[in-house]
Design a protein around this motif. Structure first.
Motif, mmCIF file in Angstrom:
data_model
loop_
_atom_site.group_PDB
_atom_site.id
_atom_site.type_symbol
_atom_site.label_atom_id
_atom_site.label_comp_id
_atom_site.label_asym_id
_atom_site.label_seq_id
_atom_site.Cartn_x
_atom_site.Cartn_y
_atom_site.Cartn_z
ATOM 1 N N GLU A 144 0.044 5.399 -0.164
ATOM 2 C CA GLU A 144 0.524 6.273 0.904
ATOM 3 C C GLU A 144 1.302 7.451 0.327
ATOM 4 N N HIS A 145 2.069 7.210 -0.725
ATOM 5 C CA HIS A 145 2.808 8.307 -1.365
ATOM 6 C C HIS A 145 1.848 9.342 -1.931
ATOM 7 N N HIS A 146 0.751 8.886 -2.551
ATOM 8 C CA HIS A 146 -0.221 9.817 -3.116
ATOM 9 C C HIS A 146 -0.868 10.664 -2.025
ATOM 10 N N PHE A 147 -1.258 10.025 -0.914
ATOM 11 C CA PHE A 147 -1.870 10.786 0.175
ATOM 12 C C PHE A 147 -0.873 11.755 0.797
ATOM 13 N N GLY A 148 0.381 11.347 0.910
ATOM 14 C CA GLY A 148 1.412 12.247 1.447
ATOM 15 C C GLY A 148 1.631 13.446 0.543
ATOM 16 N N ASP A 149 1.664 13.210 -0.764
ATOM 17 C CA ASP A 149 1.828 14.317 -1.705
ATOM 18 C C ASP A 149 0.627 15.250 -1.676
ATOM 19 N N ASN A 161 0.820 -1.211 0.000
ATOM 20 C CA ASN A 161 0.000 0.000 0.000
ATOM 21 C C ASN A 161 0.856 1.264 0.000
ATOM 22 N N LEU A 162 2.178 1.131 -0.158
ATOM 23 C CA LEU A 162 3.044 2.306 -0.126
ATOM 24 C C LEU A 162 2.768 3.259 -1.281
ATOM 25 N N GLY A 163 2.394 2.739 -2.436
ATOM 26 C CA GLY A 163 2.059 3.611 -3.559
ATOM 27 C C GLY A 163 0.930 4.553 -3.204
#
Length: 104
Positions: free
Chosen positions: A44-49, A40-42
């Motif tokens: 998570e990167h979108h939500f972080g951005d 699910n890291l992909g």
């Protein structure tokens, strides 16, 4: 930990309703899922951005934030796709995108 995994993934394990043996998967089905992330890291990167973008520009619209994120993640494949198009098609798509952006 194993008990939790067994409980949450029961439908995907041996005997579950979504369980499929690897031999039963066709090559085209396997190729269709090549783009899928294994973790699910992909996401998570979108939500972080998105969070970072919203903090930098709190008054910007969600349309603006999502457009920035899409361009950030997909600009190289998108430009390659556009460069391979016929000039007439490229021109009409860019005009349509500009018009759609104003409507949003």
């Amino acid at each position: 930990m194993v008990a939790v995994i067994d409980k949450q993934l029961i439908d995907f394990l041996d005997g579950g309703k979504y369980h499929v043996n690897a031999e039963m998967i066709s090559e085209t089905e396997e190729q269709r899922t090549n783009f899928a992330h294994l973790t699910n890291l992909g996401c998570e990167h979108h939500f972080g951005d998105l969070d970072s973008s919203q903090r930098r520009r709190p008054s910007a619209s969600m349309h603006h934030h999502t457009s920035v994120q899409l361009l950030k993640r997909n600009r190289i494949p998108m430009m390659k796709w556009l460069s391979e198009m016929k000039p007439d098609n490229r021109h009409s798509i860019l005009i349509s995108a500009r018009k759609g952006g104003r409507e949003m």
